[in-house]
Design a protein around this motif. Structure first.
Motif, PDB file in Angstrom:
ATOM      1  N   SER A  73      37.773  42.030  34.283  1.00  0.00           N
ATOM      2  CA  SER A  73      36.649  42.386  33.414  1.00  0.00           C
ATOM      3  C   SER A  73      35.470  41.438  33.572  1.00  0.00           C
ATOM      4  O   SER A  73      34.322  41.827  33.353  1.00  0.00           O
ATOM      5  N   THR A  74      35.730  40.192  33.938  1.00  0.00           N
ATOM      6  CA  THR A  74      34.664  39.193  34.040  1.00  0.00           C
ATOM      7  C   THR A  74      34.343  38.786  35.471  1.00  0.00           C
ATOM      8  O   THR A  74      33.281  38.223  35.726  1.00  0.00           O
ATOM      9  N   GLY A  75      35.262  39.054  36.406  1.00  0.00           N
ATOM     10  CA  GLY A  75      35.046  38.608  37.779  1.00  0.00           C
ATOM     11  C   GLY A  75      35.363  37.140  37.983  1.00  0.00           C
ATOM     12  O   GLY A  75      34.987  36.563  39.005  1.00  0.00           O
ATOM     13  N   ILE A  76      36.090  36.525  37.035  1.00  0.00           N
ATOM     14  CA  ILE A  76      36.444  35.107  37.128  1.00  0.00           C
ATOM     15  C   ILE A  76      37.851  34.972  37.701  1.00  0.00           C
ATOM     16  O   ILE A  76      38.793  35.601  37.200  1.00  0.00           O
ATOM     17  N   MET A 243      35.535  42.284  44.981  1.00  0.00           N
ATOM     18  CA  MET A 243      34.628  41.406  44.255  1.00  0.00           C
ATOM     19  C   MET A 243      34.755  39.939  44.648  1.00  0.00           C
ATOM     20  O   MET A 243      33.850  39.147  44.378  1.00  0.00           O
ATOM     21  N   VAL A 244      35.883  39.562  45.267  1.00  0.00           N
ATOM     22  CA  VAL A 244      36.092  38.151  45.598  1.00  0.00           C
ATOM     23  C   VAL A 244      36.365  37.952  47.090  1.00  0.00           C
ATOM     24  O   VAL A 244      35.578  37.319  47.796  1.00  0.00           O
ATOM     25  N   HIS A 245      37.470  38.474  47.583  1.00  0.00           N
ATOM     26  CA  HIS A 245      37.862  38.195  48.962  1.00  0.00           C
ATOM     27  C   HIS A 245      36.839  38.705  49.977  1.00  0.00           C
ATOM     28  O   HIS A 245      36.502  38.007  50.943  1.00  0.00           O
ATOM     29  N   HIS A 246      36.341  39.907  49.753  1.00  0.00           N
ATOM     30  CA  HIS A 246      35.336  40.460  50.678  1.00  0.00           C
ATOM     31  C   HIS A 246      34.057  39.622  50.648  1.00  0.00           C
ATOM     32  O   HIS A 246      33.448  39.355  51.701  1.00  0.00           O
ATOM     33  N   ARG A 272      34.046  28.394  46.077  1.00  0.00           N
ATOM     34  CA  ARG A 272      33.465  29.721  46.354  1.00  0.00           C
ATOM     35  C   ARG A 272      33.790  30.690  45.214  1.00  0.00           C
ATOM     36  O   ARG A 272      32.932  31.466  44.782  1.00  0.00           O
ATOM     37  N   ASN A 273      35.043  30.668  44.752  1.00  0.00           N
ATOM     38  CA  ASN A 273      35.420  31.517  43.617  1.00  0.00           C
ATOM     39  C   ASN A 273      34.542  31.231  42.404  1.00  0.00           C
ATOM     40  O   ASN A 273      34.113  32.150  41.690  1.00  0.00           O
ATOM     41  N   THR A 274      34.267  29.944  42.174  1.00  0.00           N
ATOM     42  CA  THR A 274      33.469  29.547  41.022  1.00  0.00           C
ATOM     43  C   THR A 274      32.032  30.049  41.152  1.00  0.00           C
ATOM     44  O   THR A 274      31.446  30.550  40.180  1.00  0.00           O
ATOM     45  N   GLY A 277      32.149  33.783  40.527  1.00  0.00           N
ATOM     46  CA  GLY A 277      32.372  34.048  39.113  1.00  0.00           C
ATOM     47  C   GLY A 277      31.159  33.722  38.264  1.00  0.00           C
ATOM     48  O   GLY A 277      30.847  34.442  37.304  1.00  0.00           O
ATOM     49  N   TYR A 278      30.473  32.640  38.605  1.00  0.00           N
ATOM     50  CA  TYR A 278      29.258  32.259  37.875  1.00  0.00           C
ATOM     51  C   TYR A 278      28.210  33.366  37.960  1.00  0.00           C
ATOM     52  O   TYR A 278      27.619  33.771  36.954  1.00  0.00           O
ATOM     53  N   HIS A 279      27.986  33.878  39.162  1.00  0.00           N
ATOM     54  CA  HIS A 279      26.979  34.923  39.323  1.00  0.00           C
ATOM     55  C   HIS A 279      27.422  36.224  38.645  1.00  0.00           C
ATOM     56  O   HIS A 279      26.592  36.945  38.091  1.00  0.00           O
TER      57      HIS A 279
END
Length: 309
Positions: A73-76, A243-246, A272-274, A277-279
């Motif tokens: 839900s948040t992309g974190i 949303m993350v790996h790609h 990179r994850n951070t 997630g921040y954006h």
């Protein structure tokens, strides 16, 4: 100002798991107001998936592999653990749950969505013991369970939800059927409350049609997991890839990064994850464009700590 090699020597000595916990907690602190406004039917869905850092090879030729948990839900990315050498994702599942629980405080009523590799009895028992739930796909590598699901009277079960999409030169229809498991002893998988069948029918612009059927189990009863919910949750597993790996591969060129010293690969992946997630928490959908504003992130980090110089 320290040079790049000095910064790198510092990063390779950090505790990667602790860093991931601290940064995930910081990102979640920025989204608590939004979380308080979620509708009553809302359920936290966490997608679990692994990723290999292809260029980060160890001296013996092995590659670094990370297992991550994403709040869809948040992309974190809430947690990330490094797979031990000569091992796989299965033994790392419980440590990943520990890390997620450290960030969230509790796993009660949370739904974990994972691929067929994690259709493990030990995983189902571990998640149930923590008050959480599991939605997993079942494939032919588990013939007994797969056979039980496939032979259920699906023709007599009405379609619970159907969605249609267009894009990428094709039309796709996804039909979900779900049935409560009333058979004595249920099926050969602990805590399973419902069996689910998803039929995907794709038609290309050339007129070629293909059909794919997937079987899943979920530890939530029908009252808490309607077919429309299942349709949404099943598709959310792709969030961690899209949303993350790609993004790490395409925007940050992660698979070309050959760093392998100490905890460096896992630490860089966490950073990179951070950033991603921040954006995401700022409402950005184009991460490549958002990363061209690095001062936004730097300002937010330093403003949280007034003594930072």
């Amino acid at each position: 100002m320290p040079v790049g090699t000095t910064v790198w020597r510092l990063l390779t000595r950090l505790d990667a798991a602790l860093l991931a916990t601290v940064l995930a907690g910081w990102l979640r602190s920025r989204t608590r107001l939004a979380a308080a406004r979620r509708p009553p039917r809302y359920r936290t869905v966490i997608a679990v998936d692994g990723k290999t850092l292809r260029a980060a090879r160890q001296p013996d030729g092995s590659q670094i592999h990370l297992l991550s948990a994403l709040d869809t839900s948040t992309g974190i990315v809430l947690a990330q653990v490094t797979i031990a050498a000569k091992s796989n994702e299965i033994p790392a599942f419980a440590p990943l749950l520990d890390a997620v629980e450290t960030v969230l405080g509790s796993l009660n009523d949370i739904l974990f969505v994972a691929d067929a590799l994690h259709t493990q009895t030990s995983h189902a028992n571990e998640i149930a013991a923590r008050g959480a739930h599991l939605l997993v796909q079942v494939k032919r590598n588990q013939p007994t369970l797969y056979g039980q699901l496939k032979t259920l009277p699906w023709p007599q079960i009405p379609a619970g939800d159907r969605t249609r999409d267009r894009g990428h030169g094709r039309r796709e229809t996804r039909t979900v059927k779900a049935v409560t498991l009333h058979t004595p002893g249920g099926i050969a998988f602990p805590h399973a409350q419902q069996a689910v069948r998803v039929t995907r029918t794709r038609t290309t612009t050339s007129g070629k049609t293909s059909r794919e059927t997937a079987y899943l189990t979920v530890s939530l009863p029908a009252i808490h997991a309607q077919p429309t919910d299942l349709q949404d949750w099943i598709r959310r597993h792709w969030h961690i890839e899209n949303m993350v790996h790609h993004v790490r591969d395409v925007t940050f060129r992660e698979d070309l990064h050959q760093a392998r010293t100490g905890t460096g690969p896992a630490v860089i992946a966490t950073l990179r994850n951070t950033a991603i997630g921040y954006h995401r928490t700022n409402g950005d959908t184009n991460i490549a464009r958002a990363t061209r504003r690095p001062l936004d992130l730097i300002t937010d980090v330093t403003s949280s700590y007034p003594t930072t110089q």
